[in-house]
Write an enzyme that holds these catalytic residues in place. Sequence first.
Site, PDB file in Angstrom:
ATOM      1  N   TYR A  22       0.803  -1.223   0.000  1.00  0.00           N
ATOM      2  CA  TYR A  22       0.000   0.000   0.000  1.00  0.00           C
ATOM      3  C   TYR A  22       0.837   1.274   0.000  1.00  0.00           C
ATOM      4  CZ  TYR A  22      -3.541  -3.411   1.232  1.00  0.00           C
ATOM      5  OH  TYR A  22      -4.369  -4.505   1.240  1.00  0.00           O
ATOM      6  N   ASN A  73     -13.449   4.194  -0.424  1.00  0.00           N
ATOM      7  CA  ASN A  73     -12.592   3.017  -0.453  1.00  0.00           C
ATOM      8  C   ASN A  73     -13.149   2.108   0.635  1.00  0.00           C
ATOM      9  OD1 ASN A  73     -10.694   1.018  -0.162  1.00  0.00           O
ATOM     10  ND2 ASN A  73      -8.944   2.378  -0.406  1.00  0.00           N
ATOM     11  N   ASP A  86     -26.198   0.140   0.133  1.00  0.00           N
ATOM     12  CA  ASP A  86     -27.571   0.651   0.093  1.00  0.00           C
ATOM     13  C   ASP A  86     -27.639   2.097   0.562  1.00  0.00           C
ATOM     14  OD1 ASP A  86     -28.606  -1.681  -0.926  1.00  0.00           O
ATOM     15  OD2 ASP A  86     -29.352  -2.414   1.004  1.00  0.00           O
ATOM     16  N   HIS A  99      -9.676   1.826  -4.944  1.00  0.00           N
ATOM     17  CA  HIS A  99      -8.853   0.818  -4.268  1.00  0.00           C
ATOM     18  C   HIS A  99      -7.404   1.161  -4.575  1.00  0.00           C
ATOM     19  CE1 HIS A  99     -12.136  -1.742  -3.047  1.00  0.00           C
ATOM     20  NE2 HIS A  99     -12.625  -1.705  -4.280  1.00  0.00           N
ATOM     21  N   ILE A 100      -6.605   1.288  -3.545  1.00  0.00           N
ATOM     22  CA  ILE A 100      -5.199   1.644  -3.725  1.00  0.00           C
ATOM     23  C   ILE A 100      -4.473   0.566  -4.521  1.00  0.00           C
ATOM     24  CG2 ILE A 100      -3.017   2.021  -2.495  1.00  0.00           C
ATOM     25  CD1 ILE A 100      -4.778   3.316  -0.254  1.00  0.00           C
ATOM     26  N   SER A 101      -4.738  -0.680  -4.160  1.00  0.00           N
ATOM     27  CA  SER A 101      -4.122  -1.801  -4.867  1.00  0.00           C
ATOM     28  C   SER A 101      -5.077  -2.302  -5.951  1.00  0.00           C
ATOM     29  CB  SER A 101      -3.813  -2.928  -3.883  1.00  0.00           C
ATOM     30  OG  SER A 101      -5.012  -3.420  -3.317  1.00  0.00           O
TER      31      SER A 101
END
Length: 158
Positions: A22, A73, A86, A99-101
Amino acid sequence: MRIAVLHGPNLNLLGARRPEKYGTTTLAEITADVDQTAAQWGATAVHYQSNHEGALVDWVHAHRDAVDAIVINPAGLTPVAYSLLDAIRDTDRPFAVVHISQWHALDGKDRNDIFAPLAAVYLAGAGWHGYALAVEALVFKVQNRVAAEASGNAAAGW
């Protein structure tokens, strides 16, 4: 324009948690970068991080009328947080997933992202810079939608 930036579980440990995957950028540094990007586009970002799905749901409920778009995220909640999905969907605001990865290749497992089919913007694998890219994309989408509605040419969906 106000954009909510929501961070799910363990993201408070960015910079220290698994830096080989990360990176070493902290959540505070990401927040500063997002704030700068939002300001460049005439927007304001409001940030919230929680390790608990219910707290994220409560935050969305409390701020649903105070934001124009959402960046999230969901982290480890990604395949299971139906109540959070929802809550976000019920705001009727466009949202971006970050998403970082590369989420779908994480740990070599086949991963399901329940947020992906409804997201107006989806960014995975762009590192921490994905947050700023998501803000930029959402500002663009909201501005174009407002302009289209003003001219009577609004299309359904984001």
